[in-house]
Every structure is written in C-alpha cells, then in structure tokens.
Enzyme design. Structure first.
Site, PDB file in Angstrom:
ATOM      1  N   LYS A  97      58.251 123.025  89.616  1.00 50.70           N
ATOM      2  CA  LYS A  97      58.834 123.035  90.739  1.00 50.70           C
ATOM      3  C   LYS A  97      60.125 123.909  90.904  1.00 50.70           C
ATOM      4  CE  LYS A  97      60.033 120.250  95.058  1.00 50.70           C
ATOM      5  NZ  LYS A  97      60.198 118.714  95.517  1.00 50.70           N
ATOM      6  N   SER A 150      57.186 117.654  99.529  1.00 56.77           N
ATOM      7  CA  SER A 150      57.568 119.257  99.686  1.00 56.77           C
ATOM      8  C   SER A 150      57.114 119.889  98.395  1.00 56.77           C
ATOM      9  CB  SER A 150      59.294 119.024  99.398  1.00 56.77           C
ATOM     10  OG  SER A 150      59.595 118.381  98.312  1.00 56.77           O
ATOM     11  N   SER A 204      57.390 113.086  97.974  1.00 54.76           N
ATOM     12  CA  SER A 204      57.174 114.451  97.684  1.00 54.76           C
ATOM     13  C   SER A 204      56.383 114.632  96.548  1.00 54.76           C
ATOM     14  CB  SER A 204      58.515 115.437  97.779  1.00 54.76           C
ATOM     15  OG  SER A 204      58.899 115.743  98.740  1.00 54.76           O
TER      16      SER A 204
HETATM   17  N1  GLN Z   1      58.384 114.150 103.528  1.00 51.98           N
HETATM   18  C1  GLN Z   1      59.601 113.987 103.101  1.00 51.98           C
HETATM   19  C2  GLN Z   1      60.819 114.707 103.986  1.00 51.98           C
HETATM   20  O1  GLN Z   1      60.437 115.508 104.793  1.00 51.98           O
HETATM   21  C3  GLN Z   1      60.003 113.792 101.739  1.00 51.98           C
HETATM   22  C4  GLN Z   1      60.616 115.011 100.995  1.00 51.98           C
HETATM   23  C5  GLN Z   1      60.913 114.849  99.640  1.00 51.98           C
HETATM   24  O2  GLN Z   1      60.428 113.746  98.763  1.00 51.98           O
HETATM   25  N2  GLN Z   1      61.664 115.704  98.830  1.00 51.98           N
HETATM   26  O3  GLN Z   1      61.998 114.525 103.875  1.00 51.98           O
END
Ligand code: GLN
Length: 488
Positions: A75, A150, A174
């Site tokens: 990532k 994400s 995410s």
């Molecule tokens: N979908 C969640 C958010 O928008 C999770 C983000 C994450 O885990 N980095 O914050």
C-alpha cells in the site's frame, strides 16, 4: 501463473524445483501490472528494481524461506527507501522517503520482490477506492461498482491475481471491507503486532497494518515474517506465535458467537446463508451462540469513530504543510505557503475531516466532544470484553450487500448515515476500538459479486482467529457457491 488458485507454498515449491524460473515469473507479473495500469491500481511500478532482484535471486532460492522471490505490492502509505511514497495524496506526490518502514524492511530481509506501490483513498481516509490522487480504482468484478477502500489498489491486485499478496492498512475497516467486496482474504492483526514505524498514519490509536491474500494459510507466512516488537514504534508489542507451524494444528472445537442486534437488521437472504453456516458448524461439533450487545453503543460506532479518527488525523498530518517536504504552492510568507499548499494539496474528503477534527480539538470542545467519544470507545471495548467471556470467535458481517455502484457512493462520507441501522456498515470498526485480530474471508456470491464473512478473537489471540478461519474457509468452499475466477 494463476495466483488465485495457488498458495505461497506452492509457488515457492515450483521456484525451488525450477519448474518455474523466477525471472520469467517476475516478467509475467510486470507485464500483467502494465496491462492493468489503466485501472489505476498502482501509483508506482518498480520494474527495474524487481527485475534486478529477480536476476540476483534466480539461482539462489532459499528452500527454507517461502517468501523468497515472491512478488507483492505495498500500500502506498508504507515508506520505501528511494521509492515514491504518496499515501494517495497530491500533497505527497513528489515524496521519496530516505528510509524503509519496518514492514518494508522485513519483506526486504525475506527477499520478497516488490512490484509496486498500490493506490489508496487519500491518506487512508475513505472506504471507496475513488479518492486516490492518481484516479479511481474500481471493482475487478464490475467496473460500475466500488472495490472499497482505503486499501483499494492492494485489494484489486490480489483479487485480479496480479500478485499473490499485498500489504494494507486498516483504521476502520480498510483491509477487511475491500476484502469482502472483492472476494479475497483480508487480515488485520492485533494492534501493535506489526510495527507501524514508517507507515504514514491516519489515526494512530486505531491504525493497523495487515495483508490481502487468496487464502487463510498464506496469511500465516506473512504474520511469521512481520510480527515482532520494534523499539521504533512505541505501541509495538511482541505477539509472535509460529503461525505456519500451528495454523493447521486444530483438533479443538470452537465457541462461535454472533450479535443478535446485528443479525436482526441483516438482509433476509444473507441471514439465511449465515444460519446455514451456523448449522454446519453445529454439525461439526462447534457451538454457535447468540450474543447481546448494547444497541445504543452499536449505534454510536460511526460517530465515535469519526470523532476520534478525525481529531487524530488533524494532529498527525500537521506536518504536511508544503514547507518541510511534499508539494509546495508558493505564497508571500510561510503562512500563505502553508495555506496554499494545504488548500491545493488535499482532496475534499480530507479537508472535511480535518475541519471536523479541528473543531473538536478546540479547547472548549475537547471535553464535550473528544473526551466523550473516548469514554464511549471504552464502553464499547468493555462490552466486547463481556462477549469474549462467552465465546472464542465473534462473527460479524463485513458487508451485507454486493459492492455498491460508484454513483451510489459519490460524495458520501461515513458521517452521512441515513438512519439508526446504518451502524451495520461500520461494524468492523469494533476491532479497531479494542485492537482485536480480525479477518475477512470470501463467503457467498450475490448478483455475481462476492460478499465476505468476518471473524474476530480476543486481542492477542491471532493464532486462534486464523485457525478458526482455516476451518470456516474449508466449510465455505464445500458448501457455498463462490464468484468465478477472473482469470478464466
Ligand atoms: N472507511 C473508513 C473511513 O473512511 C475506514 C478507513 C480506514 O480504515 N483507513 O474512515
């Protein structure tokens, strides 16, 4: 090579026996990555370095190290020495770290071959895959739908079989939600098990690193390679377990549990699938219990998450100012440079979250807003502690529907919840609140799209959750229809 149907061990055996040549394998992966560049899954392709390493290792495959020569992607919030690391943000689109994150170092030590850096929703804020500065990443099964985020590029790469594994980050869900939407395995270990030194943060009290793979067993190799105490990360713990050796050694029966208040609001058809799985587990001698969870606390999950994560995000990203590093937009003095750089460097979602986060950080608001959210987090953690007095493994639905279409989610953020049942969409955040190990694996197929299932265990019981996942993975493959392989 079709990674979707192959374990890391099988790839390794073929490399050792020379049934496949490492340089051929890496060339094939690079070719496939290039063909896929239009999907935006990669921000940077590390072709030259990957080929150099493949040549160097070709006649030097270590038969005792399953990860030698295995291609993978990081990532792009994981710092890689000498390689562009953007965290999906225009603000960092020119940033090349002078050091490796601990997790990057660990894979270097194992001689795994980095193919590139994967797209992510900007600064890990978002759950769609539409918010990386290099473009939208969409679902590999249907490009009208989201892949989730994400860690969108990582999920895409593994789902498409481009690489056999990818790293990800998980602050709310995410890793585990995109895994569900794209039909792969996504694991977030216990908080602190993998050092986050060098990973560009979102909200440090909730941030975790983890992996996407095609099967549960592969996760064990990655855990063995990356777990361990790191003095450079003050939240780091020693949670090593000899995962590979033990993952298949399970003769015991598990006590599984699901939350009644969650199951009540699940779509009827999916509920039937879960019931079918529970009865199969019962037939195999496992127990499945229905558990109570304070409904008000469940409903408070999205708000509590937003309050804590947005506030932490403001302070962790105060250094992105165009002065020290990153993209600078000039101005007449340093205040104006900061203002211009931040205005132009960040996307809408990040700016909204910073705004809400800053509001809570104002001294007059800290007690009423932020401190209160932390108390609610504590109450949720205590409620989870109570559940683990009754069961070993908590089952949650990572998603309850196939991936939404892009149009359905454009412009929406976690805070725009329509009604009181929406907490089910953010249910995985429970594991970020208490840091428990949490894994999503493919479960069923609806509208020809994958939907996963999620398993959790008490903090530090990472081996237990992987063992249970191994059992469930087998039962699912025997009893539930899966989406087709994208390579066929
Ligand atoms: N979908 C969640 C958010 O928008 C999770 C983000 C994450 O885990 N980095 O914050």
């Amino acid at each position: 090579m079709n990674f979707k149907k192959t374990t890391l061990k099988e790839i390794h055996d073929k490399l050792v026996s020379k049934e496949i040549k490492l340089t051929d394998l890496i060339k094939e992966v690079i070719l496939k990555s290039k063909e896929e560049m239009k999907s935006n899954f990669l921000i940077t392709l590390t072709e030259d370095e990957a080929l150099r390493k493949a040549n160097e290792l070709e006649n030097n495959i270590d038969a005792n190290n399953v990860l030698t020569g295995i291609p993978f992607i990081h990532k792009d919030n994981i710092s890689t020495k000498g390689i562009l690391t953007t965290a999906g943000s225009k603000m960092l689109s020119n940033y090349t770290p002078s050091f490796d994150a601990t997790i990057a170092e660990k894979f270097n030590e194992k001689n795994s071959i980095l193919i590139g850096k994967a797209a992510l929703d900007e600064l890990s804020m978002g759950g769609t895959g539409l918010l990386s500065f290099n473009g939208e990443v969409r679902n590999p099964y249907d490009s009208n739908r989201i892949v989730g985020g994400s860690s969108s590029g990582s999920a895409y790469a593994v789902a498409k079989g481009i690489v056999p594994f990818a790293t990800g980050g998980d602050t709310g869900d995410s890793i585990r939600k995109p895994a569900s939407l794209s039909g792969v395995v996504g694991f977030k270990p216990t908080y602190g098990s993998i050092s986050r030194y060098g990973a560009i943060p979102y909200a440090p009290s909730l941030d975790h690193l983890g992996f996407f793979t095609n099967n549960v067993e592969d996760q064990a190799y990655l855990c063995d390679a990356t777990y361990g105490y790191d003095s450079k990360d003050f939240t780091s713990i020693d949670n090593k377990k000899e995962f590979v050796k033990n993952i298949n050694q399970v003769s015991r029966r598990f006590k599984f549990g699901y939350i009644k208040q969650v199951e009540e609001i699940m779509p009827e058809e999916l509920k039937e699938d879960y019931k079918k799985l529970y009865s199969i587990l019962n037939d195999q001698g496992h127990e499945v219990l229905e558990l109570e969870f304070n409904k008000k606390l469940l409903e408070a999950i999205p708000a509590t998450y937003m309050m804590i994560s947005f506030a932490e995000a403001v302070s962790t990203h105060a250094n992105l100012d165009g002065i020290k590093f990153g993209v600078r937009v000039e101005g007449k003095d340093y205040m104006e440079i900061i203002k211009n750089s931040r205005t132009q460097g960040f996307g809408e979602t990040v700016k909204r979250r910073f705004l809400i986060g800053s509001y809570q950080l104002k001294s007059e608001n800290q007690d009423v807003l932020l401190a209160k959210s932390k108390k609610v987090r504590r109450l949720i953690v205590e409620e989870l502690d109570k559940l683990y007095k009754q069961v070993d493994i908590l089952i949650l639905p990572p998603t309850t529907k196939p991936a939404p279409t892009v149009n359905e989610v454009y412009g929406f953020d976690v805070d725009q919840q329509e009604d009181g049942t929406k907490f089910i969409e953010d249910i995985l955040i429970l594991a970020n609140f208490n840091g428990m190990p949490s894994i999503t694996l493919p479960f069923v197929c609806k509208e020809n799209m994958p939907i996963g299932i999620n398993l959790n265990a008490k903090p530090k019981e990472d081996l237990e959750v992987l063992q249970a996942a191994k059992i469930i993975e087998k039962l699912i493959l025997e009893n539930f229809r899966q989406v087709g392989d994208l390579n066929e």
